[in-house]
Design an enzyme around this catalytic site. Structure first.
Site, PDB file in Angstrom:
ATOM      1  N   ASP A  82      -6.695  -6.729  13.559  1.00 18.70           N
ATOM      2  CA  ASP A  82      -7.650  -6.515  12.627  1.00 18.70           C
ATOM      3  C   ASP A  82      -8.829  -7.419  11.307  1.00 18.70           C
ATOM      4  OD1 ASP A  82      -4.369  -6.538  11.596  1.00 18.70           O
ATOM      5  OD2 ASP A  82      -5.563  -3.972   9.988  1.00 18.70           O
ATOM      6  N   HIS A 124       6.400  -0.303   7.410  1.00 17.85           N
ATOM      7  CA  HIS A 124       6.046   0.887   8.747  1.00 17.85           C
ATOM      8  C   HIS A 124       5.994   0.148  10.068  1.00 17.85           C
ATOM      9  CE1 HIS A 124       1.977   1.166   9.079  1.00 17.85           C
ATOM     10  NE2 HIS A 124       1.528   1.307   7.811  1.00 17.85           N
ATOM     11  N   THR A 163       1.104  -1.328   0.272  1.00 20.04           N
ATOM     12  CA  THR A 163      -0.084   0.164   0.406  1.00 20.04           C
ATOM     13  C   THR A 163       1.564   1.188  -0.700  1.00 20.04           C
ATOM     14  OG1 THR A 163       0.313  -0.394   2.470  1.00 20.04           O
ATOM     15  CG2 THR A 163      -2.116  -0.838   1.118  1.00 20.04           C
ATOM     16  N   GLN A 188      -8.187 -12.558   0.276  1.00 20.33           N
ATOM     17  CA  GLN A 188      -6.927 -12.943   1.167  1.00 20.33           C
ATOM     18  C   GLN A 188      -7.731 -14.398   1.381  1.00 20.33           C
ATOM     19  OE1 GLN A 188      -6.296 -10.523   4.287  1.00 20.33           O
ATOM     20  NE2 GLN A 188      -5.188 -11.788   5.607  1.00 20.33           N
ATOM     21  N   LYS A 218     -11.387   0.112   7.772  1.00 18.80           N
ATOM     22  CA  LYS A 218     -11.233   1.570   7.271  1.00 18.80           C
ATOM     23  C   LYS A 218     -13.029   2.296   6.899  1.00 18.80           C
ATOM     24  CE  LYS A 218      -6.300   1.050   5.987  1.00 18.80           C
ATOM     25  NZ  LYS A 218      -6.812  -0.992   6.458  1.00 18.80           N
ATOM     26  N   LYS A 244      -1.720   7.445  18.769  1.00 12.80           N
ATOM     27  CA  LYS A 244      -1.667   6.262  17.647  1.00 12.80           C
ATOM     28  C   LYS A 244       0.362   6.073  17.692  1.00 12.80           C
ATOM     29  CE  LYS A 244      -3.146   5.228  13.924  1.00 12.80           C
ATOM     30  NZ  LYS A 244      -3.855   5.606  12.229  1.00 12.80           N
ATOM     31  N   ARG A 259     -11.127   2.705  -0.295  1.00  8.87           N
ATOM     32  CA  ARG A 259      -9.871   3.224  -0.623  1.00  8.87           C
ATOM     33  C   ARG A 259      -9.350   3.572  -2.445  1.00  8.87           C
ATOM     34  NH1 ARG A 259      -5.116   0.419   2.415  1.00  8.87           N
ATOM     35  NH2 ARG A 259      -6.197  -1.157   2.528  1.00  8.87           N
ATOM     36  N   HIS A 303       3.907  -2.882  10.501  1.00  6.84           N
ATOM     37  CA  HIS A 303       3.921  -4.254  10.114  1.00  6.84           C
ATOM     38  C   HIS A 303       4.774  -5.012  10.517  1.00  6.84           C
ATOM     39  CE1 HIS A 303       2.875  -2.339   6.755  1.00  6.84           C
ATOM     40  NE2 HIS A 303       2.044  -2.654   6.420  1.00  6.84           N
ATOM     41  N   LYS A 361       3.546   7.321  14.795  1.00  9.96           N
ATOM     42  CA  LYS A 361       4.600   8.422  14.342  1.00  9.96           C
ATOM     43  C   LYS A 361       4.873   8.958  14.689  1.00  9.96           C
ATOM     44  CE  LYS A 361       0.094   7.619  11.653  1.00  9.96           C
ATOM     45  NZ  LYS A 361       0.570   7.569   9.764  1.00  9.96           N
ATOM     46  N   THR A 362       5.289  10.324  14.108  1.00 13.76           N
ATOM     47  CA  THR A 362       6.321  11.175  14.890  1.00 13.76           C
ATOM     48  C   THR A 362       6.030  12.585  14.452  1.00 13.76           C
ATOM     49  OG1 THR A 362       7.507  11.504  12.787  1.00 13.76           O
ATOM     50  CG2 THR A 362       8.052   9.894  14.772  1.00 13.76           C
TER      51      THR A 362
END
Length: 436
Positions: free
Chosen positions: A202, A50, A45, A181, A87, A237, A91, A53, A240-241
């Site tokens: 999820d 990141h 995606t 899947q 979601k 979350k 998307r 994962h 994240k930065t």
RNA sequence: GCAGGGGUUCCCGAGUGGCCAAAGGGAUCAGACUGUAAAUCUGACGCGAAAGCUUCGGUGGUUCGAAUCCACCCCCCUGCACCA
């Protein structure tokens, strides 16, 4: 050789790595009997994985270390469709060539974490486009679709918000994702006798769908296991930065930033993360925690976590680079840095840019520093200038210097005639190199 | 389609003719304190070094002056109807 570590599930439990699993004791016994084949899928995606994962990826590694055969599946096909699970909105589809490009990069990333040779239980990487790409619609509808009940699918929690929410809805395309899947699991089961699928929590609904399909098509018993969603104690979350997601690709998130990210972990989360993101034993982690509790002041856990996680993702070299910069930026004095050290900093991932002498005339510091990415708005630089929080080569500059950029960055003030190390606040550093 | 409610600066959300670049909260950034933490306190938070400039769904209009009034348009929500 067929020895496996029978305590694997027990260990995963202790590490807090199991959110859900099918057939609790049954699966545990099944895995203890001998090497099994398992898989985990990663959809392309983006052009890199990141931090989110990383946990399932490391679980794959843990299984391999325990003697099982891991398969990393790259979702070249599923990535074309988009997983609707949990979601909020439909998307945007990416073009096939973009997805294919991303799939290649993800294949490489994933491959770092599992061993393909030199072990008795080598890993495998597959792309589901291999089989899904060739399938025709009628086969799909007859051989796969027939086994899925719309009633069940509609009742899945993972798509509920999409079905109920007014104005969003779900397309047939995304709704079909679970079938693709499911096909993957059934296919891997046929091809490689893969009997376990792991994934994020999820993915539970999709995993169960695959288990059903494998049973119906192959009359095989298979299992599922999910890892928990990573949460932070303060509710914000994870991963994240200010500058966005923390990527595994060193081009997108430098080993230095990666290392710094972990160093900033809150005390409330750090021991949990040590369990998730390192291979330190439960006992070792407990020991660290006990020592930290004993000691006054700064805990060692964050440092250990940063070190271990950075080494896992970026290797010894990446870790060394990250530590080199950290050392230079936060404890060493500038005078100790040699010319080659400065050259190295930029290569090691310290944010840097080139300065044209002529371009500095009439250029306010606020503009320069915000443009190079040190601050989001010049307003922030202005604020920092007003508080003596901007240092150029160790010397504070103020608002009065704002329009004297050329003087501040004059060649005679540069380190080795060409470098300027600018610090904004406590944590932001940027290296400038003069070019004329 | 009809009726009602609504679209405000990153988010939530006040504001109904001047005192509004727009309350309050969150997020974010910086300072103090610290452990490159948390909590707390302080400051900043449309853009701009400044002078100044540009915002309140869109377009026009009324007015000395509009986020606030009028007209038309777009979008969202809630009922009802229509279609099944």
């Amino acid at each position: 050789m067929s020895t496996v570590d029978g305590n694997l599930i027990q260990e995963l439990r202790e590490r807090g790595l199991i959110a859900q699993m099918t057939g609790e004791d049954e699966l545990e016994a099944y895995l203890a009997e001998g090497p099994r084949t398992l898989y985990c899928g990663f959809d392309p995606t983006a052009d890199s994985l990141h931090l989110g994962h990383l946990v399932p990826l490391l679980v794959l590694t843990r299984f391999q270390n325990a003697g099982h055969n891991p398969i990393a599946l790259v979702g070249g096909a599923t990535g074309l469709i988009g997983d609707p699970s949990f979601k909020a909105a439909e998307r945007q589809l990416n073009t096939p060539d973009i997805v294919a490009g991303w799939a290649d990069r993800i294949r490489n990333q994933v491959s770092q974490f599992i061993k393909f040779e030199g072990v008795d239980n080598p890993a495998r990487v597959v792309n589901n486009l291999e089989w899904a790409g060739e399938m025709n619609v009628l086969d799909f509808l007859r051989d796969v679709g027939k086994h899925f009940s719309i009633n069940n699918m509609i009742n899945k929690e993972s798509v509920q918000q999409r079905l109920q929410r007014e104005g969003s809805g779900i397309s047939f395309t995304e709704f079909s994702y679970a079938l693709l899947q499911g096909m993957d699991f059934a296919e891997l089961n046929r091809r490689y006798d893969c009997t376990l699928q792991v994934g994020g929590s999820d993915q539970w609904g999709n995993i169960v769908g695959g288990i059903d399909l494998a049973r119906r098509q192959n009359k095989a018993q298979t299992f599922g296991l999910t890892v928990p969603l990573i949460t932070k104690a303060d509710g914000t979350k994870f991963g994240k930065t200010e500058s966005g997601a923390v990527w595994l690709d060193p081009q997108k998130t430098s080993p230095y930033s990666f290392y710094q990210f972990w160093l900033g972990t809150a005390d409330a989360d750090v021991y949990k993360f040590l369990h998730y993101f390192t291979f330190l034993s439960v006992e070792e982690i407990a020991k660290i925690q006990a020592e930290d509790a004993e000691a006054e002041g700064r805990p060692q856990a964050q440092g250990v976590l940063a070190r271990e996680a950075t080494r896992l993702v970026h290797g010894e070299e990446g870790l060394a680079a990250a530590q080199r910069i950290t050392e230079a930026m936060f404890s060493g004095s500038l005078a100790e840095l040699g010319e080659s050290d400065l050259e190295q900093l930029a290569q090691d991932g310290l944010p840097s840019s080139e300065l044209m002498t002529e371009s500095l005339i009439d250029k306010p510091l606020t503009g320069l520093l915000s443009e190079c990415g040190m601050a989001k708005a010049s307003r922030e630089v202005k604020d920092a200038l007003g508080r003596n929080a901007v240092l150029i080569n160790g010397d504070a500059v103020s608002m009065d210097d704002n329009m004297r950029t050329a003087e501040c960055f004059a060649p005679e003030r540069a380190l080795f005639g060409r470098f300027f190390l600018v610090k904004l606040g406590k944590k932001k550093n940027h290296l400038f190199e003069l070019k004329s």
